[in-house]
Scaffold this motif. Structure first.
Motif, PDB file in Angstrom:
ATOM      1  N   GLY A 185      25.529  84.327  27.659  1.00 19.90           N
ATOM      2  CA  GLY A 185      26.570  83.912  26.718  1.00 19.90           C
ATOM      3  C   GLY A 185      27.227  85.089  26.029  1.00 19.90           C
ATOM      4  O   GLY A 185      28.445  85.093  25.810  1.00 19.90           O
ATOM      5  N   ALA A 186      26.446  86.114  25.699  1.00 20.10           N
ATOM      6  CA  ALA A 186      27.008  87.318  25.071  1.00 20.10           C
ATOM      7  C   ALA A 186      27.933  88.047  26.040  1.00 20.10           C
ATOM      8  O   ALA A 186      29.017  88.507  25.656  1.00 20.10           O
ATOM      9  CB  ALA A 186      25.884  88.238  24.600  1.00 20.10           C
ATOM     10  N   VAL A 187      27.521  88.147  27.312  1.00 16.43           N
ATOM     11  CA  VAL A 187      28.375  88.778  28.324  1.00 16.43           C
ATOM     12  C   VAL A 187      29.651  87.967  28.501  1.00 16.43           C
ATOM     13  O   VAL A 187      30.756  88.524  28.572  1.00 16.43           O
ATOM     14  CB  VAL A 187      27.617  88.930  29.663  1.00 16.43           C
ATOM     15  CG1 VAL A 187      28.559  89.306  30.800  1.00 16.43           C
ATOM     16  CG2 VAL A 187      26.494  89.954  29.521  1.00 16.43           C
ATOM     17  N   LEU A 188      29.521  86.653  28.535  1.00 14.67           N
ATOM     18  CA  LEU A 188      30.688  85.788  28.691  1.00 14.67           C
ATOM     19  C   LEU A 188      31.644  85.930  27.502  1.00 14.67           C
ATOM     20  O   LEU A 188      32.865  85.947  27.682  1.00 14.67           O
ATOM     21  CB  LEU A 188      30.245  84.338  28.865  1.00 14.67           C
ATOM     22  CG  LEU A 188      31.266  83.374  29.411  1.00 14.67           C
ATOM     23  CD1 LEU A 188      31.810  83.848  30.752  1.00 14.67           C
ATOM     24  CD2 LEU A 188      30.650  81.999  29.555  1.00 14.67           C
ATOM     25  N   LEU A 189      31.104  86.061  26.309  1.00 15.74           N
ATOM     26  CA  LEU A 189      31.959  86.272  25.136  1.00 15.74           C
ATOM     27  C   LEU A 189      32.704  87.599  25.248  1.00 15.74           C
ATOM     28  O   LEU A 189      33.899  87.677  24.947  1.00 15.74           O
ATOM     29  CB  LEU A 189      31.130  86.232  23.845  1.00 15.74           C
ATOM     30  CG  LEU A 189      31.901  86.473  22.555  1.00 15.74           C
ATOM     31  CD1 LEU A 189      32.941  85.373  22.323  1.00 15.74           C
ATOM     32  CD2 LEU A 189      30.944  86.567  21.371  1.00 15.74           C
TER      33      LEU A 189
END
Length: 173
Positions: free
Chosen positions: A140-144
């Protein structure tokens, strides 16, 4: 080509949001199982930890979708007050957001790597290998970070980002 990339990125953001919603349903299931455990006396060790893992997963997987839907806090009043210089305010905000989310993503992935390397397990009753709940958080952090970079590049290329107006901005217009 650009529209295919746009559709693919939007599909990934939407898929992550659906997985986040599924995590919320699973949190409900864990809570119901906790209640049943108390009523029946059948132990459910680690249930609080599982709910926490699901909450972190739901939060991080929803970040990118929420950003593109205008659900994150933006200083719209300030940006509107910039008038013709709004582009520069948006550019500054997206550049800072891209840098900060990239930093978060880097260390979230690094944390997963270290947890695997050291065979780290949770300190709760479940003794879950901690990398398991860390992986969706890092994803999720990478996607953000990808979403912020996507919006920054789109803003530079088209002078408009992909962030839809929030409900508050819609009501003000």
């Amino acid at each position: 080509m650009a529209s295919a990339i746009r559709r693919a990125l939007d599909a990934v953001y939407d898929l992550a949001a659906m997985l986040a919603a599924l995590c919320l349903v699973l949190i409900l299931a864990v809570i119901v199982l906790q209640m049943a455990s108390r009523w029946t006396g059948i132990p459910f060790p680690g249930s609080s930890e599982y709910a926490g893992y699901l909450m972190a997963t739901a939060s991080f997987l929803a970040f990118a979708h929420a950003l593109n839907r205008g659900a994150h806090i933006r200083v719209s009043l300030f940006l509107t007050a910039l008038g013709p210089r709004r582009f520069w305010g948006e550019l500054w905000g997206l550049a800072i957001g891209t840098a900060a989310s990239g930093y978060l993503a880097w260390y979230a992935v690094r944390t997963v790597q270290l947890s695997i390397k050291f065979n780290d397990v949770s300190q709760g009753q479940d003794a879950t290998p901690i990398w398991i709940p860390q992986v969706p958080m890092a994803a999720g952090a990478v996607l953000l970070a990808v979403c912020f970079a996507d919006n920054l590049i789109t803003l530079i290329a088209t002078r408009r980002d992909n962030i839809r107006a929030s409900a508050i901005e819609d009501a003000a217009e």
